[in-house]
Design an enzyme around this catalytic site. Sequence first.
Site, PDB file in Angstrom:
ATOM      1  N   HIS A  71       0.825  -1.201   0.000  1.00 48.38           N
ATOM      2  CA  HIS A  71       0.000   0.000   0.000  1.00 48.38           C
ATOM      3  C   HIS A  71       0.861   1.255   0.000  1.00 48.38           C
ATOM      4  O   HIS A  71       0.562   2.242  -0.668  1.00 48.38           O
ATOM      5  CB  HIS A  71      -0.906   0.018   1.240  1.00 48.38           C
ATOM      6  CG  HIS A  71      -2.148  -0.787   1.067  1.00 48.38           C
ATOM      7  ND1 HIS A  71      -2.898  -1.238   2.131  1.00 48.38           N
ATOM      8  CD2 HIS A  71      -2.775  -1.246  -0.044  1.00 48.38           C
ATOM      9  CE1 HIS A  71      -3.934  -1.919   1.682  1.00 48.38           C
ATOM     10  NE2 HIS A  71      -3.881  -1.941   0.370  1.00 48.38           N
TER      11      HIS A  71
ATOM     12  N   CYS B 180      23.519  -1.203 -35.223  1.00 46.97           N
ATOM     13  CA  CYS B 180      23.248  -0.838 -33.834  1.00 46.97           C
ATOM     14  C   CYS B 180      24.406   0.044 -33.358  1.00 46.97           C
ATOM     15  O   CYS B 180      25.532  -0.431 -33.240  1.00 46.97           O
ATOM     16  CB  CYS B 180      23.086  -2.068 -32.947  1.00 46.97           C
ATOM     17  SG  CYS B 180      24.268  -3.389 -33.253  1.00 46.97           S
TER      18      CYS B 180
END
Length: 801
Positions: A426, A757
């Site tokens: 929570h 890349c």
Amino acid sequence: MTSSTCILWFNEVGLQHLAEVGGKNASLGEMYQQLAEQGVAVPYGFATTAQAFRDYLTANGLHQPISDALAELAAGRQPLAASGHVIRELIRSGDFSAKQREQIADAYLQLCEQLQTPDTPVAVRSSATAEDLPQASFAGQQESFLNVRGTDALLEACRECYASLYTDRAIAYREEQGFAHDQVALSIGVQQMVESAAAGVMFTLDTESGFPDIVLISAAWGLGETVVKGSVNPDRYMAYKPFLERPELNPVIESTVGSKLCKMRYAQPEDEGVGEHGRAEATVTVPTSANEQRGRVLEDSAVLQLARWAQVIERHYQRPMDIEWARNSAGQLFIVQARPETIESQKDRSVLVSYQLTEQGKVLLEGSSVGSAIACGPVCVVADPDDVEHFPEGAILVTERTDPDWVPVMRKAAGIVTNSGGTTSHAAIVSRELKKPAIVGCGNATELLHDGMDITISGADGATGKVYEGSLEFECKSISLADLPATTTALMINAALPDGALQWWQLPVAGIGLTRIEFIISSQIRVHPMALIHPDKVTDPEIARQIADLHHGFEQPTDYFVDSLARSVAKIAASQYPRPVIVRMSDFKSNEYRGLLGGEYFELNEENPMLGFRGASRYYHPLYREGFQLECRAIRRAREDMGFDNIIVMIPFCRTPGEADKVLDAMAEAGLRRGSAGLKVYVMCEIPSNVILADRFAQRFDGFSIGSNDLTQLVLGIDRDSAVLKSLFDARDEAVKRMIEQVIRVAHEQGCKVGICGQAPSDHPEFAEFLVHCGIDSISLNPDSVARASVHVAAAEAANR
């Protein structure tokens, strides 16, 4: 329901009754009635009505005193803690009317009769009428009580629930959310208690990135309050939702074992200071055993069952959900709560915000990240949330664990660091609502960090957050996805680690052009694969112990390597599925392999590892062939058993066509055969021989990916790490460009795709224009460079027309 009844059973309520029984109870009733046919098990129970709460306040004359206390708070004449205390004591001093007592007691006795258990243990949970709404979570604002037995204990727990509507955190939260206090009422859910052997929380999206295609599950032993309240570091599991309806697949893409140092269970008569009955809460927290700490709470089959239930619940509610579950000692699973997820699902997905450190620092601690942000500030170690008045604005809160009681302190903090807790508690939910980054579950933060020292906390790299020494420079970037220009050339991203890949799911890219297996091995697996195959050769007892700790719980040591690598690669593949994800097999140099646990027993000492025993040459060599077989087994599991057939394998540093044949044979031996099950195999183009003999390599591979750094190094004869020759090292050199142009032309003649890349297309517009002119198929970039590079590429395509 008649006007005189203050009880509604779960089979009588649904979402339409939110005003009468609050969000939590309305949801429980909805699931109990609507989802049982789809297998979702919800323990039975009943709810007191919101009107019963209002009647309680009226009968005890509490409306005006509560209003007066809130007015004192609003006027600044009384602090929050004092006002909250006054109101809670007023409510506790009241009593139920005779009719209310009778109806609650009768309902409890009916529940006991239905379950055929006298004094049935129940969970007593608060359910506010403004709670669990799609726009506000109110997570953890009111109290719950577990293992409540007997009528007197139940009534006491109900009174405490009423009082908890005015906890300090609940008062502050309602004011922040703009809810009038007198417009919020409280219902109480009384639910058959699951005698939990294990419990936890699950979300139907990734709580850090908002990635919608997974179910994230936290799990611990005993009752679920330890997970909800953040008092343990729980296990963490992740399942890929699109594959959940395919029973032949096992799409559990993460299985991380938490420390789980304690558990909450029912109190027993022999527990010190605990009576048999008469207490509102009768639970105790006890240490877990060594086996419980090191073992998984849930096996994959249970993870998949919970994930399928979560998907059913999400579809029914038509929104992402936050769900609590429990498992009894017989192995039966139950859903005990479900509420809308109110943070990630509410974010503006047209804008991508990312954080990145721009300088390096010493890592002091690691934990689980809450919020993908970065914060700096002085440490303030706090033991009690009542110290809010003494907490300096903008400090980093360091404490044992985050708890909803800490909300007033958390509001003042720049960030939060805790010893224990998980990302689904929570308090973690509240941290995200407050937009406060946190690193939870660090273990010994309160011992290692001290008041006044400057630290930087970063959750920018995914699930693992880091605490750095000092205040480090960082940058925050916002990318408007709608502003990114469309390009004909496919733009892809490089992904180093699984958690980081999920952060970029929103980017409109064509997939992942480079995933480096060695990054996963070094950061997550950490042990040399040959040390798992031949543990007898590891003679240092301390290293042997560390390796044994890593593969604890696996039937074979090698299973640890295969399982960890398969799940990690699968998570990266999931972030882009069904778009292609190119996974490069390991390309450590021998000196880097030596840095892994046990590596010193299996690696050569080389004068020049950059040009030595690396890449393809290892895969068929007796010194590493068995290790490569483990890599192949992991890829095969991710593709075939888990379902991620978008994975493309790439071979690095392959020097000759003959070497390519040996590697493909070694892969086939491990069950990875090019063309079988749609498997494509690419090769890195980073050696001049790859270009010169491109036509022959194209007969053996489906595509090329240009590694511009190594290609530049070997074409120009410059050590890529040389500081002296740094000015000469440039991928835009004419010799390098001619190599790139040649391999693209020949590969296309042979029907192969070619990508690159590297950073050069992002940093240099003219280089992007050159690649587009050559007709390159794809450009793979670091994710934070996509926005800039897309502008360069689009301009280059326009100029090339």
